[in-house]
Design a protein around this motif. Structure first.
Motif, PDB file in Angstrom:
ATOM      1  N   VAL A  78      23.970 124.629  89.195  1.00  0.00           N
ATOM      2  CA  VAL A  78      25.202 125.111  88.562  1.00  0.00           C
ATOM      3  C   VAL A  78      25.482 124.348  87.269  1.00  0.00           C
ATOM      4  CG1 VAL A  78      27.712 125.248  88.832  1.00  0.00           C
ATOM      5  CG2 VAL A  78      26.222 125.969  90.685  1.00  0.00           C
ATOM      6  N   LEU A  79      25.453 123.021  87.332  1.00  0.00           N
ATOM      7  CA  LEU A  79      25.775 122.235  86.141  1.00  0.00           C
ATOM      8  C   LEU A  79      24.711 122.385  85.057  1.00  0.00           C
ATOM      9  CD1 LEU A  79      27.178 119.011  87.834  1.00  0.00           C
ATOM     10  CD2 LEU A  79      28.451 120.875  86.764  1.00  0.00           C
ATOM     11  N   THR A  81      22.871 125.059  84.569  1.00  0.00           N
ATOM     12  CA  THR A  81      23.057 126.392  84.004  1.00  0.00           C
ATOM     13  C   THR A  81      24.249 126.413  83.052  1.00  0.00           C
ATOM     14  OG1 THR A  81      22.123 127.374  86.002  1.00  0.00           O
ATOM     15  CG2 THR A  81      23.412 128.825  84.574  1.00  0.00           C
ATOM     16  N   LEU A  82      25.349 125.782  83.449  1.00  0.00           N
ATOM     17  CA  LEU A  82      26.503 125.700  82.557  1.00  0.00           C
ATOM     18  C   LEU A  82      26.155 124.971  81.261  1.00  0.00           C
ATOM     19  CD1 LEU A  82      29.410 124.900  85.033  1.00  0.00           C
ATOM     20  CD2 LEU A  82      29.078 126.988  83.717  1.00  0.00           C
ATOM     21  N   ASN A  83      25.366 123.939  81.373  1.00  0.00           N
ATOM     22  CA  ASN A  83      24.972 123.177  80.191  1.00  0.00           C
ATOM     23  C   ASN A  83      24.085 124.017  79.270  1.00  0.00           C
ATOM     24  OD1 ASN A  83      24.947 121.016  78.515  1.00  0.00           O
ATOM     25  ND2 ASN A  83      24.002 119.620  79.974  1.00  0.00           N
ATOM     26  N   GLY A  86      26.365 126.840  77.762  1.00  0.00           N
ATOM     27  CA  GLY A  86      27.269 126.236  76.787  1.00  0.00           C
ATOM     28  C   GLY A  86      26.546 125.776  75.537  1.00  0.00           C
TER      29      GLY A  86
END
Length: 107
Positions: A78-79, A81-83, A86
């Motif tokens: 999750v983190l 993918t968000l990174n 973003g």
């Protein structure tokens, strides 16, 4: 408590490399001029893509009753993918600044 000490004793070299990598990364990024942050962001996106793939592989090979590995793997996916998303959004916005703007007269 003995298990924790045994873990750190067994993986001392790997833990040391991770800690030194963190300090090295902070020092390198802290000394980069602002102009070069966009190309570095694009490179970081590629690295985080590899992190996401690695987390997926580790989650796939984790045992079903190993909740710690599954939770950490899920958080990494999750983190990461968000990174990546973003980073691409920021890079796209930065590249938009260099495009020629359409004038109101040329429709």
């Amino acid at each position: 408590m003995e298990q924790i000490i045994a873990f750190f004793t067994e993986h001392y070299d790997k833990i040391t490399i991770v800690i030194l990598s963190i300090f090295l990364g902070v020092e390198i990024i802290g000394r980069v001029p602002s102009v070069l942050h966009t190309p570095l962001m694009s490179g970081a996106n590629a690295i985080h893509g590899v992190v996401v793939i690695g987390a997926i592989i580790i989650m796939g090979q984790a045992e079903a009753d190993n909740y710690l590995a599954l939770i950490l793997g899920f958080l990494a996916v999750v983190l990461g993918t968000l990174n990546v998303v973003g980073g691409f959004v920021v890079t796209d916005r930065m590249l938009e600044m260099f495009k020629k703007k359409k004038s109101a007269n040329s429709k």
